[in-house]
Design a protein around this motif. Sequence first.
Motif, PDB file in Angstrom:
ATOM      1  N   ARG A  97      24.489  31.477  15.755  1.00  0.00           N
ATOM      2  CA  ARG A  97      24.706  32.143  17.034  1.00  0.00           C
ATOM      3  C   ARG A  97      23.764  31.571  18.075  1.00  0.00           C
ATOM      4  O   ARG A  97      22.709  31.036  17.746  1.00  0.00           O
ATOM      5  N   CYS A  98      24.131  31.731  19.346  1.00  0.00           N
ATOM      6  CA  CYS A  98      23.258  31.330  20.445  1.00  0.00           C
ATOM      7  C   CYS A  98      21.945  32.098  20.329  1.00  0.00           C
ATOM      8  O   CYS A  98      21.941  33.309  20.102  1.00  0.00           O
ATOM      9  N   PRO A 107      27.624  29.084  19.377  1.00  0.00           N
ATOM     10  CA  PRO A 107      27.038  27.943  20.091  1.00  0.00           C
ATOM     11  C   PRO A 107      28.079  26.868  20.356  1.00  0.00           C
ATOM     12  O   PRO A 107      29.065  26.753  19.634  1.00  0.00           O
ATOM     13  N   ARG A 108      27.834  26.088  21.409  1.00  0.00           N
ATOM     14  CA  ARG A 108      28.800  25.060  21.795  1.00  0.00           C
ATOM     15  C   ARG A 108      28.119  23.714  22.040  1.00  0.00           C
ATOM     16  O   ARG A 108      28.383  23.059  23.035  1.00  0.00           O
ATOM     17  N   SER A 122      12.353  25.133  13.999  1.00  0.00           N
ATOM     18  CA  SER A 122      12.246  25.057  15.458  1.00  0.00           C
ATOM     19  C   SER A 122      13.578  24.710  16.120  1.00  0.00           C
ATOM     20  O   SER A 122      13.680  24.733  17.341  1.00  0.00           O
ATOM     21  N   PHE A 123      14.614  24.379  15.353  1.00  0.00           N
ATOM     22  CA  PHE A 123      15.914  24.014  15.904  1.00  0.00           C
ATOM     23  C   PHE A 123      16.665  25.269  16.334  1.00  0.00           C
ATOM     24  O   PHE A 123      16.889  26.171  15.542  1.00  0.00           O
ATOM     25  N   SER A 169      25.506  27.742  26.005  1.00  0.00           N
ATOM     26  CA  SER A 169      25.712  27.148  27.320  1.00  0.00           C
ATOM     27  C   SER A 169      24.408  26.559  27.835  1.00  0.00           C
ATOM     28  O   SER A 169      23.326  26.820  27.305  1.00  0.00           O
ATOM     29  N   LYS A 170      24.541  25.801  28.892  1.00  0.00           N
ATOM     30  CA  LYS A 170      23.361  25.244  29.553  1.00  0.00           C
ATOM     31  C   LYS A 170      22.513  26.363  30.134  1.00  0.00           C
ATOM     32  O   LYS A 170      21.280  26.261  30.163  1.00  0.00           O
ATOM     33  N   THR A 171      23.137  27.440  30.563  1.00  0.00           N
ATOM     34  CA  THR A 171      22.409  28.578  31.129  1.00  0.00           C
ATOM     35  C   THR A 171      21.448  29.174  30.103  1.00  0.00           C
ATOM     36  O   THR A 171      20.268  29.373  30.393  1.00  0.00           O
ATOM     37  N   CYS A 172      21.932  29.452  28.898  1.00  0.00           N
ATOM     38  CA  CYS A 172      21.066  30.013  27.862  1.00  0.00           C
ATOM     39  C   CYS A 172      19.996  29.012  27.438  1.00  0.00           C
ATOM     40  O   CYS A 172      18.853  29.377  27.177  1.00  0.00           O
ATOM     41  N   GLN A 173      20.357  27.731  27.398  1.00  0.00           N
ATOM     42  CA  GLN A 173      19.375  26.709  27.063  1.00  0.00           C
ATOM     43  C   GLN A 173      18.278  26.671  28.134  1.00  0.00           C
ATOM     44  O   GLN A 173      17.092  26.547  27.812  1.00  0.00           O
TER      45      GLN A 173
END
Length: 118
Positions: A4-5, A12-13, A32-33, A38-42
């Motif tokens: 999951r995100c 996750p995508r 640590s991975f 999305s880029k927003t959550c990242q």
Amino acid sequence: MYYRCYICHKPPRGFCWLDPNRFQSSENRRASFKRFCSKTCQDIHYQLHRKGVDVNRTDLEQKAAESVLAPLADYVMAVGMEKGLGSYSKDEIIGLVDTVLESYHCTLQELYKDEVPF
């Protein structure tokens, strides 16, 4: 294994994070991975990590869960308090899920609006 995100728990995508300071062993590397939807959550994770804030998923879950309670209660009252969840139609279940997810994501955006541009 199903992932999951790390921030919002959506599937996750392809967005990931690997802490560059933890490359000593494969166990540390695996721990640590982190995966993101999305880029927003990242970006939320990166901004907090850069500031030295320990990103703790349980804290985010707690805040999101508290934000969902009021809209969820409003939705259940609109559908009918006397109906059990097993009596909900497919459209009512979809409405319930949409209410919870919308509230959850709006809260994340509101909590971190100063840290990550949405």
